[in-house]
Design a protein around this motif. Sequence first.
Motif, mmCIF file in Angstrom:
data_model
loop_
_atom_site.group_PDB
_atom_site.id
_atom_site.type_symbol
_atom_site.label_atom_id
_atom_site.label_comp_id
_atom_site.label_asym_id
_atom_site.label_seq_id
_atom_site.Cartn_x
_atom_site.Cartn_y
_atom_site.Cartn_z
ATOM 1 N N GLY A 161 0.757 -1.247 0.000
ATOM 2 C CA GLY A 161 0.000 0.000 0.000
ATOM 3 C C GLY A 161 0.791 1.303 0.000
ATOM 4 N N HIS A 367 -6.580 -0.641 2.793
ATOM 5 C CA HIS A 367 -5.892 0.449 2.108
ATOM 6 C C HIS A 367 -6.568 0.661 0.770
ATOM 7 C CE1 HIS A 367 -3.891 -2.404 -0.591
ATOM 8 N NE2 HIS A 367 -3.672 -3.149 0.471
ATOM 9 N N GLY A 403 -4.736 -3.352 -13.364
ATOM 10 C CA GLY A 403 -3.978 -3.340 -12.115
ATOM 11 C C GLY A 403 -3.957 -1.961 -11.477
ATOM 12 N N ILE A 431 2.682 -12.806 -12.271
ATOM 13 C CA ILE A 431 3.023 -11.975 -11.118
ATOM 14 C C ILE A 431 2.015 -12.259 -9.997
ATOM 15 C CG2 ILE A 431 4.143 -10.191 -12.517
ATOM 16 C CD1 ILE A 431 1.731 -8.368 -11.992
HETATM 17 N N1 BES Z 1 2.936 -3.919 -10.544
HETATM 18 C C1 BES Z 1 1.687 -4.168 -9.919
HETATM 19 C C2 BES Z 1 0.513 -3.474 -10.588
HETATM 20 C C3 BES Z 1 0.283 -3.788 -12.048
HETATM 21 C C4 BES Z 1 0.683 -4.982 -12.618
HETATM 22 C C5 BES Z 1 -0.385 -2.862 -12.806
HETATM 23 C C6 BES Z 1 0.441 -5.236 -13.958
HETATM 24 C C7 BES Z 1 -0.632 -3.121 -14.129
HETATM 25 C C8 BES Z 1 -0.220 -4.295 -14.709
HETATM 26 C C9 BES Z 1 1.778 -3.743 -8.462
HETATM 27 O O1 BES Z 1 2.948 -4.227 -7.857
HETATM 28 C C10 BES Z 1 0.628 -4.335 -7.695
HETATM 29 O O2 BES Z 1 0.600 -5.521 -7.535
HETATM 30 N N2 BES Z 1 -0.327 -3.501 -7.232
HETATM 31 C C11 BES Z 1 -1.378 -3.964 -6.394
HETATM 32 C C12 BES Z 1 -1.974 -2.861 -5.599
HETATM 33 C C13 BES Z 1 -1.224 -2.524 -4.333
HETATM 34 C C14 BES Z 1 -1.912 -1.395 -3.598
HETATM 35 C C15 BES Z 1 -1.065 -3.714 -3.425
HETATM 36 C C16 BES Z 1 -2.489 -4.564 -7.229
HETATM 37 O O3 BES Z 1 -2.728 -4.139 -8.364
HETATM 38 O O4 BES Z 1 -3.116 -5.486 -6.713
#
Ligand code: BES
Length: 462
Positions: A161, A367, A403, A431
Amino acid sequence: MNNIKEYVQEHKDRFINELIELLKIPSVSADAAFSKDVIATSEAVKTSLEKAGCKIVEICETPGYPIVYGEHIIDKNLPTVLVYGHYDVQPPDPLDLWTSPPFEPVIKKTEIHPEGAIFARGSCDDKGQMYMHVKAFEYMIANKNLPCNVKFMIEGEEEVGSKSLSWFVERNQEKLSCDVILISDTGMISNQQPSITTGLRGLSYVEVEVTSANRDLHSGLYGGAVANPINVLCKMIASLHDENNHITIPSFYDNVEELSTEQRAEMAKAPFNLENYKKALDLNDVYGEKGYVTNERNSIRPTLDVNGIWGGYTGEGAKTVIAGQAFAKISMRLVPNQDWETITELFKKHFESIAPSGVKVKVKPHHGGQGYVTPTDSIGYKAANKAYTETFGVPAIPVRSGGSIPIVALFEKELKSKTILMGFGLDSDAIHSPNEHFGIFNYLKGIETIPLFYKYFVELSK
Ligand code: BES
Ligand code: MN
Ligand code: MN
């Protein structure tokens, strides 16, 4: 003077080995058991920036994990690029589904990555993508062709977050001032078709708790006479979507921006094959909001999903019991103009209102963050597109991602700078899942493309 292609060819083994070393440190920010490793990773990132030739590198302490800040100013009158990335990673569980241990990186060939991919937690999200910037910077320093000023800000709490980063950004507007923010923490369509992420969804993450009796009860003696929190929780959650998969929370859609027919037609031009999509995930069919196609459902539409649900007896065999409590973790992905705090309030109010009188309900916000959209006519977007066109041989397609990187909206608010999302991962890179990997092709292409962004950004800024 070397060109970047030659430089990458000459140094690629070292680039890969350095990333492998970084991936061996389990920088899991969500689990305090790894706090030493998270801190060790920040030190490793600092050292890598120093070795690449960054003039000033500091570890900035915060209430949480440190931020690695680097600065290389060559001329105050030239533009400044601020590179953001994160060195923390998601927890690796479930461990038994990994084909090799998450923190023992190995290179394996896959159908999509015939030249090999590095399998390790964080390889794509985001150590691999962050490290591309360190290596691209190394090249520009070594070859004396860095065309502008650079600042690096690499944090260790993105996956939980970015609390400390918000704290840091609010206190350091001057230090972080820049002309553009450059991030590689998203994906692209395929290795043949680059794309630039022009939107991110916002997020509201909540935990709910449903309580009935003050203890677990015999399901024969009490069953049918008192509310079963698990039954009630399931019913409440089920009611949050209607038969068209619209979210039923009143006012939830109030600020959702509807795209025009033209905008939707533009989106539909991005290559997408539904049959391959289903095949890759072993699905009989897709599922989602009526009136929207898959690529819209996962990008321009808001969602509500249970991320985890628990309560009662889940051990071996059978135990006849009515649990006193049931829990769920729920995420709502939001689209630009939906305010995450308002949505969290709406959820809370609604969820409490639908609880039957036989239970008590608690909603605990975790969050969240705002969504983001960026125009395609900015200098930064044009520079990125020119860079991709040169290294991939085809222009990039703008794509709104599903995302979230909540800090991007905060950058715009606090630093008044636009963000360019140059991601080199693929959706299939797993991921946050077991067997996360990052293609060698993608890693090296990223290193090749980034210096061109700098070059064109400076040229177009003149
Ligand atoms: N890198 C990601 C977000 C992402 C991945 C955006 C692929 C677009 C394409 C980032 O590390 C992530 O995982 N973000 C979280 C939100 C965060 C507040 C925990 C998510 O998107 O779940
Ligand atoms: Mn990330
Ligand atoms: Mn992530």
